[in-house]
Design a protein around this motif. Sequence first.
Motif, mmCIF file in Angstrom:
data_model
loop_
_atom_site.group_PDB
_atom_site.id
_atom_site.type_symbol
_atom_site.label_atom_id
_atom_site.label_comp_id
_atom_site.label_asym_id
_atom_site.label_seq_id
_atom_site.Cartn_x
_atom_site.Cartn_y
_atom_site.Cartn_z
ATOM 1 N N PRO A 1 0.831 -1.223 0.000
ATOM 2 C CA PRO A 1 0.000 0.000 0.000
ATOM 3 C C PRO A 1 0.856 1.259 0.000
ATOM 4 O O PRO A 1 1.836 1.367 0.744
ATOM 5 N N GLY A 2 0.493 2.198 -0.861
ATOM 6 C CA GLY A 2 1.195 3.471 -0.919
ATOM 7 C C GLY A 2 2.494 3.462 -1.670
ATOM 8 O O GLY A 2 3.219 4.463 -1.670
ATOM 9 N N ILE A 3 2.833 2.363 -2.327
ATOM 10 C CA ILE A 3 4.110 2.282 -3.026
ATOM 11 C C ILE A 3 4.063 2.976 -4.374
ATOM 12 O O ILE A 3 5.083 3.378 -4.924
ATOM 13 N N GLY A 4 2.847 3.130 -4.963
ATOM 14 C CA GLY A 4 2.724 3.853 -6.235
ATOM 15 C C GLY A 4 2.132 3.038 -7.362
ATOM 16 O O GLY A 4 2.361 3.368 -8.531
ATOM 17 N N LYS A 5 1.359 1.989 -7.058
ATOM 18 C CA LYS A 5 0.775 1.162 -8.126
ATOM 19 C C LYS A 5 -0.224 1.969 -8.965
ATOM 20 O O LYS A 5 -0.150 1.967 -10.194
ATOM 21 N N SER A 6 -1.146 2.642 -8.293
ATOM 22 C CA SER A 6 -2.141 3.422 -9.013
ATOM 23 C C SER A 6 -1.505 4.601 -9.739
ATOM 24 O O SER A 6 -1.915 4.963 -10.841
ATOM 25 N N THR A 7 -0.485 5.183 -9.131
ATOM 26 C CA THR A 7 0.214 6.296 -9.779
ATOM 27 C C THR A 7 0.893 5.839 -11.055
ATOM 28 O O THR A 7 0.820 6.508 -12.089
ATOM 29 N N LEU A 8 1.553 4.682 -11.001
ATOM 30 C CA LEU A 8 2.234 4.162 -12.186
ATOM 31 C C LEU A 8 1.245 3.847 -13.299
ATOM 32 O O LEU A 8 1.457 4.211 -14.461
ATOM 33 N N SER A 9 0.147 3.167 -12.955
ATOM 34 C CA SER A 9 -0.821 2.786 -13.987
ATOM 35 C C SER A 9 -1.525 4.004 -14.567
ATOM 36 O O SER A 9 -1.692 4.113 -15.795
ATOM 37 N N LEU A 10 -1.917 4.960 -13.726
ATOM 38 C CA LEU A 10 -2.600 6.155 -14.223
ATOM 39 C C LEU A 10 -1.673 7.012 -15.070
ATOM 40 O O LEU A 10 -2.056 7.503 -16.138
ATOM 41 N N GLU B 1 -11.260 4.344 -5.697
ATOM 42 C CA GLU B 1 -11.276 5.797 -5.680
ATOM 43 C C GLU B 1 -12.449 6.311 -6.505
ATOM 44 O O GLU B 1 -12.910 5.654 -7.446
ATOM 45 N N SER B 2 -12.884 7.512 -6.177
ATOM 46 C CA SER B 2 -13.937 8.158 -6.950
ATOM 47 C C SER B 2 -13.328 8.874 -8.149
ATOM 48 O O SER B 2 -12.106 9.048 -8.248
ATOM 49 N N ALA B 3 -14.221 9.303 -9.054
ATOM 50 C CA ALA B 3 -13.751 10.022 -10.243
ATOM 51 C C ALA B 3 -13.093 11.335 -9.851
ATOM 52 O O ALA B 3 -12.121 11.772 -10.484
ATOM 53 N N HIS B 4 -13.586 11.977 -8.794
ATOM 54 C CA HIS B 4 -12.996 13.232 -8.345
ATOM 55 C C HIS B 4 -11.578 13.004 -7.816
ATOM 56 O O HIS B 4 -10.667 13.821 -8.056
ATOM 57 N N MET C 1 -8.078 14.637 -9.362
ATOM 58 C CA MET C 1 -7.068 15.338 -8.574
ATOM 59 C C MET C 1 -5.698 14.686 -8.718
ATOM 60 O O MET C 1 -4.676 15.366 -8.808
ATOM 61 N N ARG C 2 -5.673 13.354 -8.774
ATOM 62 C CA ARG C 2 -4.389 12.667 -8.942
ATOM 63 C C ARG C 2 -3.785 12.970 -10.305
ATOM 64 O O ARG C 2 -2.581 13.195 -10.425
ATOM 65 N N ALA C 3 -4.623 12.984 -11.344
ATOM 66 C CA ALA C 3 -4.114 13.276 -12.681
ATOM 67 C C ALA C 3 -3.604 14.705 -12.774
ATOM 68 O O ALA C 3 -2.588 14.970 -13.441
ATOM 69 N N GLU D 1 12.057 6.907 -9.844
ATOM 70 C CA GLU D 1 12.244 7.815 -8.717
ATOM 71 C C GLU D 1 10.917 8.498 -8.437
ATOM 72 O O GLU D 1 10.301 9.082 -9.338
ATOM 73 N N MET D 2 10.451 8.422 -7.195
ATOM 74 C CA MET D 2 9.172 9.010 -6.826
ATOM 75 C C MET D 2 9.344 10.497 -6.547
ATOM 76 O O MET D 2 10.104 10.893 -5.673
ATOM 77 N N LEU D 3 8.632 11.308 -7.332
ATOM 78 C CA LEU D 3 8.645 12.753 -7.173
ATOM 79 C C LEU D 3 7.229 13.239 -6.879
ATOM 80 O O LEU D 3 6.265 12.470 -6.955
ATOM 81 N N GLN D 4 7.100 14.534 -6.571
ATOM 82 C CA GLN D 4 5.769 15.078 -6.318
ATOM 83 C C GLN D 4 4.914 15.084 -7.570
ATOM 84 O O GLN D 4 3.690 15.022 -7.496
ATOM 85 N N THR D 5 5.548 15.161 -8.725
ATOM 86 C CA THR D 5 4.813 15.172 -9.991
ATOM 87 C C THR D 5 4.635 13.787 -10.582
ATOM 88 O O THR D 5 4.183 13.663 -11.714
ATOM 89 N N GLY D 6 4.996 12.736 -9.848
ATOM 90 C CA GLY D 6 4.817 11.379 -10.346
ATOM 91 C C GLY D 6 6.107 10.592 -10.324
ATOM 92 O O GLY D 6 7.071 10.946 -9.640
ATOM 93 N N LEU D 7 6.123 9.525 -11.085
ATOM 94 C CA LEU D 7 7.281 8.640 -11.160
ATOM 95 C C LEU D 7 8.165 9.024 -12.337
ATOM 96 O O LEU D 7 7.685 9.174 -13.463
ATOM 97 N N ARG D 8 9.447 9.195 -12.081
ATOM 98 C CA ARG D 8 10.405 9.531 -13.131
ATOM 99 C C ARG D 8 11.255 8.312 -13.446
ATOM 100 O O ARG D 8 11.750 7.634 -12.537
ATOM 101 N N GLN D 9 11.407 8.022 -14.739
ATOM 102 C CA GLN D 9 12.234 6.891 -15.145
ATOM 103 C C GLN D 9 13.699 7.194 -14.848
ATOM 104 O O GLN D 9 14.176 8.297 -15.114
ATOM 105 N N VAL D 10 14.398 6.207 -14.309
ATOM 106 C CA VAL D 10 15.828 6.346 -14.029
ATOM 107 C C VAL D 10 16.574 5.554 -15.088
ATOM 108 O O VAL D 10 16.654 4.322 -15.022
ATOM 109 N N SER D 11 17.092 6.250 -16.083
ATOM 110 C CA SER D 11 17.791 5.566 -17.177
ATOM 111 C C SER D 11 19.200 5.173 -16.776
ATOM 112 O O SER D 11 19.764 4.228 -17.318
#
Length: 472
Positions: A98-107, A125-128, A132-134, A282-292
């Motif tokens: 929980p809270g690791i970023g599964k929904s963030t990664l998929s969205l 989660e609701s549509a609202h 907000m997450r998007a 890398e988890m940032l406030q704006t989402g997940l950033r790929q680490v090349s």
Amino acid sequence: MYVCENCGQESAKWIGKCPACGQWNTFKEIKVADTRKQAVATSAAASAGHQLRQNKVLRLKDISAQDDPRIDMHDGELNRVLGGGLVPGSIVLLGGEPGIGKSTLSLQTMLALDDRRVLYVSGEESAHQLKMRAERLSAASSFSDNNTDATEVSGTTADDNFLILCSNSLEEIFDHIKEVQPDIVVVDSIQTISTEDVESSAGSIAQVRECASALLRFAKTSGVPVILIGHITKEGTLAGPKILEHIVDTVIQFEGDQHYMYRILRSIKNRFGSTSELGIYEMLQTGLRQVSNPSELLLTEDHDGLSGVAISSAIEGVRPFLVETQALVSSAAYGTPQRSATGFDQRRLNMLLAVLEKRVGFKLMQKDVFLNIAGGLRVTDMAMDLSVIAAVLSSNVDTPIEEGWCMAGEVGLSGEVRPVARIEQRISEAEKLGFQHIIIPKYNLSGLNRKKFHIELVPVRKVEEALRALFG
């Protein structure tokens, strides 16, 4: 029917001990649904405009060996873990704490697919909340405020290809699939979906089993890929029956510590690619950033003058990266010495300490030894052995290893340094990051073109030779 919740073994009556996995008291009673859901899934695939795949007997020589064109996810790390992209008609299970970023990664990934029609089914989660997450992910600039069951969200382009459905009913999901005809279906999460044909609550063994089977039939008959998001138990395994992992094509796990910035996407099962691949984010406030280039993140900026630090050139999957090994050796304050390893195999650490004491002559019997792999990474590469021994010895004598040295080599029980695989990739990665010296096994020199490397190669045959090169 009775089903073992550990391995998925079925039985017509209750059994105390599972004959397949040997576990006790794991058989749970479930109600088997009728065949109506199979017709629902098939009709959803047919009405969605997809050609149903007919089953017939084929000769092996008549089967085409060409793969279906994969769907580019516009995410290099995710494409690598999936084996080159998402296969049409496949079903993928994404698990994580929980809270690791599964929904963030998929969205975040689905919002970037502006050329595909995506149906995102959210049971948590609701549509609202998704809106907000998007917005937080900066993946969508404008949204449409339709108060319908399937709320449309416009992505980075003006196309309305991202559709959101907030529902927990499997029958309702198939009804909307008929209506919107998506190219990709995402279900977040499978433990929250339930069907009317099974008389139990959502998340039970029977519900997860039947809902996943219905979605599998839809994916295979229509060719539409389905991504399922799954929960993780406190033991670290995927929640629900083991049959869930058996029926899906790919199982990928999102790992990492919530106190660290880094997230690792690891493939546990993949019918369309290798399971040795991993992706780093890398988890940032704006989402997940790929680490090349993970090597730059896994090395601290400055460790000059610090003892107990050694740099190793490791390989996970097919990508090399340099990782920092930290060790601390101190006198045992409570009589019994402690052996602790974070990110490294504890039993292998004990073996390496025994080799260091028996073959090299350093007495560590009354010393506490603590080992840590920097960055919260867990490495299973045997080439880490040499850096572990070097870091332990550096901390024991309180002498830092000179800057510009890295190493790769497996240590045997007799103190010899055994050869490692893909030595050229390891050397190239160390040279790219500016290291001047690298210690490698002497047996890896055969067939190696030393002229194309500008880094100094230090071949060693025993652990003593490596320690002599580092400490003089």
